[in-house]
Scaffold this motif. Structure first.
Motif, PDB file in Angstrom:
ATOM      1  N   GLU A  13       0.818  -1.217   0.000  1.00 49.88           N
ATOM      2  CA  GLU A  13       0.000   0.000   0.000  1.00 49.88           C
ATOM      3  C   GLU A  13       0.860   1.279   0.000  1.00 49.88           C
ATOM      4  OE1 GLU A  13      -2.617  -1.718   3.358  1.00 49.88           O
ATOM      5  OE2 GLU A  13      -3.942  -0.363   2.281  1.00 49.88           O
ATOM      6  N   GLU A  98       1.016  -0.278   9.689  1.00 50.88           N
ATOM      7  CA  GLU A  98      -0.281  -0.239  10.371  1.00 50.88           C
ATOM      8  C   GLU A  98      -0.402  -1.429  11.326  1.00 50.88           C
ATOM      9  OE1 GLU A  98      -3.332  -0.037   7.346  1.00 50.88           O
ATOM     10  OE2 GLU A  98      -4.977   0.134   8.778  1.00 50.88           O
ATOM     11  N   GLY A 179      -4.174  -4.899   3.187  1.00 48.94           N
ATOM     12  CA  GLY A 179      -5.226  -3.896   3.077  1.00 48.94           C
ATOM     13  C   GLY A 179      -5.366  -3.479   1.630  1.00 48.94           C
ATOM     14  N   SER A 180      -6.269  -2.530   1.377  1.00 48.13           N
ATOM     15  CA  SER A 180      -6.532  -2.054   0.012  1.00 48.13           C
ATOM     16  C   SER A 180      -6.923  -3.195  -0.924  1.00 48.13           C
ATOM     17  CB  SER A 180      -5.329  -1.294  -0.562  1.00 48.13           C
ATOM     18  OG  SER A 180      -5.153  -0.082   0.128  1.00 48.13           O
ATOM     19  N   ASN A 305      -9.835  -0.697  10.428  1.00 55.50           N
ATOM     20  CA  ASN A 305      -8.576  -0.201   9.853  1.00 55.50           C
ATOM     21  C   ASN A 305      -8.051   0.889  10.762  1.00 55.50           C
ATOM     22  OD1 ASN A 305      -8.232  -1.441   7.012  1.00 55.50           O
ATOM     23  ND2 ASN A 305     -10.399  -0.921   7.134  1.00 55.50           N
TER      24      ASN A 305
HETATM   25 MG    MG Z   1      -6.741  -1.023   5.344  1.00 62.59          MG
END
Ligand code: MG
Ligand code: ATP
Ligand code: MG
Ligand code: MG
Length: 346
Positions: A13, A98, A179-180, A305
């Motif tokens: 990401e 993250e 993610g994404s 998230n």
């Molecule tokens: Mg995410």
């Protein structure tokens, strides 16, 4: 005071992080803050960029160091970002940003930072851990089967049977830490399930297979430390089969409906689940809580998230904007929450 803006990063990401970072640069209140750019390359080098005292004229300022990190003498040791009267804003999405790793590093060098701590980041990033934890507080979630790479390698047939015994096709196959929508595939039969597993294992040795459901997608923005505030839900209105990477960042073929046109009881329920989930996971600063909503008005929590997409067009800041908190004020709030959290530990 200085904001140390950490962006880029080693995850898939990376590009999303750069988009988010640019929106932040445009909105920071430069009469209170200076922004020190620190770019993390795809291979993990930390590069100290310029110190911004005013809004940059173009996003070029972020591109400065993309080409060849080895050319610059600005490559720094990560611990050299430490300084007094500064707070780190880690606008990093996905693994190594993250997931608690950066947060643990910042704790170790004793720097204040914006957003969730180590445990919350790690357990919210890992879709399997999130499900286990939220199960304990009775938050509804879609049926799922976790599959480690070692289990798959050892006996694929057993995994197929286990999935088909618990779930119906189509199924969603996801790397646990990503993610994404990177590495996520919808599988319609056993052959596609096999391909989807191979794809997901490219990103993580931990994979979760979920029951696919026909549902609307609604999202709640959360802000706060112990004192938790939520927005009304917004809806991701999609004309595509699912909300994949292209529809998120490339094709622009989704619309956001804020607030979501759903019954008030459902709004309340979503906010209640979002608050319970955030509190249970020990949330700090911010999170975006994503749900599925079926046509029978059943809600299933999909994920939290802890560093959601943060461009000025992203759902998280848009939800706050509609609630009366403009993007610049939101950054300000997040910084104060980060400082409060840091001072409380002392
Ligand atoms: Mg995410
Ligand atoms: P984010 O960018 O929000 O972090 P992510 O990569 O963590 O996303 P998910 O939100 O779990 O991934 O899934 C991505 C998208 O795939 C969802 O927004 C939805 O469109 C679709 N999807 C995921 N799981 C399911 C499911 N069980 N049933 C139907 N659609 C699903
Ligand atoms: Mg996610
Ligand atoms: Mg999601």
């Amino acid at each position: 005071m200085k904001i140390i803006l950490l962006y880029g990063g080693q995850s898939a990401e990376h590009d999303v992080s750069i988009l988010s970072a640019f929106s932040v640069l445009n909105a920071v209140y430069y009469n209170y803050y200076q922004v020190q750019l620190v770019y993390i390359t795809r291979d993990g080098q930390w590069i100290k960029g310029p110190l911004l005292k005013e809004k940059p004229e173009s996003e070029e300022v972020l591109h400065l160091h993309w080409q060849d990190a080895n050319d610059t003498d600005q490559v720094i040791q990560p611990c050299h970002i430490k300084e007094d009267d500064a707070i780190v804003l880690p606008i990093l999405h996905g693994p190594n940003g993250e997931d608690g790793t950066i947060q643990g590093f910042l704790e170790t060098i004793d720097m204040p930072y914006v957003g969730a701590g180590v445990m919350t980041s790690a357990s919210s990033m890992d879709k399997i851990m999130t499900k286990y934890i939220l199960h304990a507080v009775d938050i509804p979630q879609v049926p799922y089967v976790p599959v480690l790479k070692s289990q798959w390698k050892e006996n694929p047939k057993k995994i197929f049977e286990q999935c088909e015994g618990t779930l119906l096709y189509p199924m969603f196959v996801k790397p646990a830490n990503m993610g994404s929508s990177v590495g996520i595939t919808k599988a319609n039969d056993r052959k596609e399930l096999q391909e989807a597993l191979i794809e997901a294992y490219r990103y993580d040795s931990r994979v979760v297979i979920e029951q696919s459901i026909e549902a609307r997608e609604i999202e709640v923005a959360i802000l706060g430390n112990e004192d938790v505030r939520t927005t009304l839900p917004g809806e991701i209105v999609k004309e595509v089969a699912f909300y994949d990477y292209n529809s998120k960042y490339i094709d622009n073929n989704i619309k956001m409906q804020i607030p979501a046109q759903i019954p008030e009881e459902v709004q309340q329920k979503a906010r209640e689940y979002a608050t319970i989930a955030y509190t249970t996971l020990g949330g700090r600063g911010l999170s975006r809580c994503d749900f599925f909503l079926t046509n029978k008005n059943e809600l299933f929590l999909n994920e939290l998230n802890t560093m959601p997409g943060f461009t000025q067009f992203s759902m998280y800041p848009s939800l706050w904007e509609k609630t009366g908190l403009p993007y610049g004020d939101l950054i300000e709030e997040l910084i104060q929450l980060g400082l409060n959290q840091y001072n409380q530990k002392k």
